[in-house]
Design a protein around this motif. Structure first.
Motif, short mmCIF file in Angstrom:
data_model
loop_
_atom_site.label_atom_id
_atom_site.label_comp_id
_atom_site.label_asym_id
_atom_site.label_seq_id
_atom_site.Cartn_x
_atom_site.Cartn_y
_atom_site.Cartn_z
N PHE A 189 0.84 -1.21 0.00
CA PHE A 189 0.00 0.00 0.00
C PHE A 189 0.87 1.26 0.00
CE2 PHE A 189 -2.33 3.50 1.81
CZ PHE A 189 -3.57 3.40 1.22
N PHE A 190 1.92 1.25 0.82
CA PHE A 190 2.77 2.44 0.95
C PHE A 190 3.97 2.43 -0.01
CE2 PHE A 190 0.68 2.26 5.17
CZ PHE A 190 0.12 3.54 5.20
N HIS A 191 4.01 1.43 -0.90
CA HIS A 191 5.07 1.32 -1.92
C HIS A 191 6.46 1.28 -1.28
CE1 HIS A 191 1.87 2.13 -4.78
NE2 HIS A 191 1.61 3.27 -4.15
N LEU A 192 6.62 0.37 -0.33
CA LEU A 192 7.87 0.27 0.43
C LEU A 192 8.67 -0.96 -0.01
CD1 LEU A 192 6.40 1.10 3.95
CD2 LEU A 192 7.73 2.63 2.50
N ASP A 193 9.99 -0.83 0.05
CA ASP A 193 10.91 -1.91 -0.27
C ASP A 193 10.86 -2.97 0.83
OD1 ASP A 193 13.00 -3.52 -1.09
OD2 ASP A 193 14.57 -2.11 -0.51
N THR A 194 10.64 -4.22 0.46
CA THR A 194 10.52 -5.29 1.46
C THR A 194 11.79 -6.14 1.58
OG1 THR A 194 9.57 -6.78 -0.20
CG2 THR A 194 8.02 -5.48 1.14
N SER A 195 12.88 -5.68 1.00
CA SER A 195 14.10 -6.50 1.00
C SER A 195 14.69 -6.69 2.41
CB SER A 195 15.16 -5.89 0.08
OG SER A 195 15.52 -4.59 0.51
#
Length: 300
Positions: A243-249
């Motif tokens: 939703f918040f367009h965040l990097d999940t790495s």
């Protein structure tokens, strides 16, 4: 109708106060331990201090205001803290309910009590209202004991069981999974998120609406009031990041055994809400919709 809320300064308490003020139909008495921290200075309601662990104070306040309905949201809900501070847990979660039952008996009040999915062992979830409880933590034991007090009483009562409540309220120190994931990933922190526990995450506004529907109908018995989705925390985190367009790495999935926690958690709970839908007309947001609601509140 005259409605008294305990724990009004908390997350659910604040949402309930706002909902009732927006509806404008009821006389509202908001109570909590300590000063009024509600962000509604000009609103038409009464605030009074009430420590739910003080029997004399509970009896005096209820006697003074004579509410038709009491919505009891105050509790000790930190599961690990309950395990470490058992006397305080019992005092807040069980003895306090006894005092409210006594006050309700004297003043003919309908008592709506908030309970939890943690009264179950999590082996066969999701659960309906008739499922057999078997808590695995002291917190769960205390909440089940409170339910039994109500069920063995002579008062009019309802029990609203809920799951993993999230949302934003004024002057709140506690975080929730959406805020935690958002902040951690924005800061590039490495986080582990559990993927082997299932829950029905509940938007605080939905829980407030469920409580409102029970209170207005004085609907007796047990109701599951929670979200409609069955998700594990890792799935919730992925949805939040998306939703918040965040990097999940920097986010890793992990099983519960890799965490050291004082209290045991039930692996698979979640609650079925068909009864609340049918009897109350309750219809909660999806978790995706809930994230959007929280996002708007973050902006505000």
């Amino acid at each position: 109708m005259k409605i008294l809320i305990t724990g009004a300064n908390g997350l659910l308490g604040q949402k309930l106060v706002k909902l009732l003020l927006d509806k404008g139909e009821d006389e509202l008495i908001a109570t909590a331990r300590g000063v009024n921290r509600l962000p509604f200075p000009e609103a038409d309601y009464t605030y009074d201090q009430m420590d739910i662990t003080d029997r004399d104070q509970v009896l005096r306040v209820i006697e003074t205001y004579q509410p038709e309905v009491i919505v009891h949201t105050a509790a000790m809900t930190n599961v690990d803290q309950c395990e470490l501070e058992k006397e305080a847990c019992w005092d807040q979660n069980v003895n306090a309910v006894n005092y409210l039952i006594e006050a309700s008996t004297r003043n003919n009040c309908f008592l709506l009590h908030l309970s939890t999915d943690f009264i179950f062992d999590g082996e066969e979830g999701p659960y309906d209202e008739k499922a057999k409880p078997n808590p695995v933590s002291y917190y769960g034991e205390s909440k089940l004991a409170a339910e039994k007090l109500l069920q063995n009483s002579t008062i009019q009562y309802a029990i609203a069981r809920t799951v993993l409540v999230y949302g934003i309220a004024h002057d709140m120190s506690r975080s929730n999974i959406i805020l935690w994931v958002k902040k951690s990933l924005e800061e590039g922190k490495e986080i582990k998120v559990v993927d082997d526990q299932l829950r029905s995450p509940t938007l605080a506004e939905d829980l407030a609406m469920g409580c409102y529907l029970i209170a207005k109908k004085k609907a007796p018995g047990v109701f599951n009031i929670c979200g409609k989705d069955l998700l594990n925390p890792y799935e919730m985190a992925i949805k939040t990041a998306s939703f918040f367009h965040l990097d999940t790495s920097t986010m890793q999935r992990a099983d519960a055994s890799s965490f050291t926690q004082t209290a045991k958690r039930p692996p698979r709970t979640g609650l079925l809400i068909e009864k609340a839908r049918t009897v109350l007309g309750y219809e909660p947001h999806s978790f995706d919709e809930g994230i959007a609601v929280v996002a708007e509140q973050i902006k505000a």
